[in-house]
Design an enzyme around this catalytic site. Structure first.
Site, PDB file in Angstrom:
ATOM      1  N   LYS A  11     -60.885 -85.929  51.555  1.00 29.55           N
ATOM      2  CA  LYS A  11     -61.122 -85.830  53.372  1.00 29.55           C
ATOM      3  C   LYS A  11     -61.948 -84.590  52.797  1.00 29.55           C
ATOM      4  CE  LYS A  11     -58.186 -84.353  57.151  1.00 29.55           C
ATOM      5  NZ  LYS A  11     -57.473 -84.806  57.587  1.00 29.55           N
TER       6      LYS A  11
ATOM      7  N   GLU B  79     -55.192 -92.766  62.069  1.00 28.84           N
ATOM      8  CA  GLU B  79     -54.443 -91.779  60.966  1.00 28.84           C
ATOM      9  C   GLU B  79     -52.528 -91.089  62.374  1.00 28.84           C
ATOM     10  OE1 GLU B  79     -56.590 -88.866  59.107  1.00 28.84           O
ATOM     11  OE2 GLU B  79     -54.973 -87.435  59.329  1.00 28.84           O
TER      12      GLU B  79
ATOM     13  N   THR C 175     -51.452 -85.068  57.820  1.00 29.36           N
ATOM     14  CA  THR C 175     -51.259 -83.610  58.406  1.00 29.36           C
ATOM     15  C   THR C 175     -49.527 -83.863  57.162  1.00 29.36           C
ATOM     16  OG1 THR C 175     -51.932 -83.820  60.544  1.00 29.36           O
ATOM     17  CG2 THR C 175     -50.399 -82.038  59.574  1.00 29.36           C
TER      18      THR C 175
ATOM     19  N   ARG D  99     -47.307 -84.118  63.497  1.00 29.57           N
ATOM     20  CA  ARG D  99     -47.569 -82.849  64.063  1.00 29.57           C
ATOM     21  C   ARG D  99     -46.825 -83.180  65.170  1.00 29.57           C
ATOM     22  NH1 ARG D  99     -54.125 -81.669  64.764  1.00 29.57           N
ATOM     23  NH2 ARG D  99     -54.049 -82.293  62.489  1.00 29.57           N
TER      24      ARG D  99
HETATM   25  C1  3PG Z   1     -57.590 -83.362  61.964  1.00 30.12           C
HETATM   26  O1  3PG Z   1     -56.801 -82.600  61.470  1.00 30.12           O
HETATM   27  O2  3PG Z   1     -56.906 -82.600  63.174  1.00 30.12           O
HETATM   28  C2  3PG Z   1     -58.774 -83.904  62.318  1.00 30.12           C
HETATM   29  O3  3PG Z   1     -59.868 -82.785  61.341  1.00 30.12           O
HETATM   30  C3  3PG Z   1     -59.172 -83.720  63.359  1.00 30.12           C
HETATM   31  O4  3PG Z   1     -59.768 -82.912  63.693  1.00 30.12           O
HETATM   32  P1  3PG Z   1     -61.164 -83.041  64.838  1.00 30.12           P
HETATM   33  O5  3PG Z   1     -59.529 -82.594  66.135  1.00 30.12           O
HETATM   34  O6  3PG Z   1     -61.424 -81.880  65.055  1.00 30.12           O
HETATM   35  O7  3PG Z   1     -61.286 -84.446  64.961  1.00 30.12           O
END
Ligand code: 3PG
Length: 212
Positions: free
Chosen positions: A133, A45, A73, A49
């Site tokens: 999710k 994924e 995201t 960001r």
């Molecule tokens: C996110 O979108 O930040 C994910 O959930 C990843 O989270 P993590 O960095 O706690 O694995």
């Protein structure tokens, strides 16, 4: 189960962990995806960001044949369309909105949206989604919440993400309503920055051996 959920599950093909990636330097995208694939994590994924996330998706799609590239995201319908046009084979969002559901309905690309409360899960269910999710997992009751959903929301399965680590992933994966987990621990920022692809491959290999 809808055909798009089936499509998503077949893309994931039993992979227990989806790496959540933040790619600051687009030149890292291809070697990173290759390292993760070598370690057994082909489905990834790439989160929107960073400024070059769409370009990262395009490059990995074009250059890493074995990778199964998802976008993460995704916050709205416009981003959904951009990510789909860039070649994403699945789309992940932290939550659920009516616009996003509408965009997903008109697209062949499956959506994995975030849901935390029974009401959000029910709204996703009404839209035909049975695989969600659970985000942010650790901060939202984690394993205890997922256990509590198993009976009343019995036909919904989850990919918990947020606060999952090598230390707690197996506990999440042992739950009957969990299909896989997502997390950034397999591709930490400092290892990406340093180009330590072998170390990322090793983290991926450990994660790929987790049992579902
Ligand atoms: C996110 O979108 O930040 C994910 O959930 C990843 O989270 P993590 O960095 O706690 O694995």
């Amino acid at each position: 189960m809808t055909s798009k959920t089936e499509k998503l599950l077949s893309l994931l093909n039993g992979q227990p962990v989806i790496p959540v990636l933040k790619i600051a330097n687009v030149a890292d995208a291809v070697p990173l995806a290759r390292a993760l694939s070598r370690g057994g994590l082909r489905a990834i994924e790439i989160t929107l960001r960073t400024a070059d996330a769409l370009e990262a998706i395009r490059r990995v799609t074009a250059e890493v044949e074995e990778a199964i590239v998802g976008a993460g995201t995704i916050l709205d319908a416009r981003q959904f369309d951009e990510a789909a046009r860039a070649g994403s084979t699945f789309i992940v969002s932290p939550g659920i909105t009516s616009q996003l559901l509408e965009a997903a309905k008109d697209s062949p690309v499956p959506l994995l949206p975030g849901a935390i409360t029974p009401g959000e899960i029910m709204a996703a269910r009404e839209a035909g989604l049975r695989f969600l999710k659970f985000f942010p997992a650790e901060q939202s009751g984690g394993i205890a919440s997922l256990k509590a959903f198993a009976s009343p929301l019995a036909d919904v399965k989850f990919c918990p993400t947020g606060g999952i680590t090598a230390g707690n992933a197996a506990d999440y994966l042992s739950l009957p309503n969990v299909i896989c987990v997502g997390g950034s621990w397999v591709a930490p920022d400092d290892l990406i920055r340093a180009g330590k692809w072998n170390e990322i491959e090793a983290l991926a290999r450990e994660a790929s051996k987790l049992k579902k």
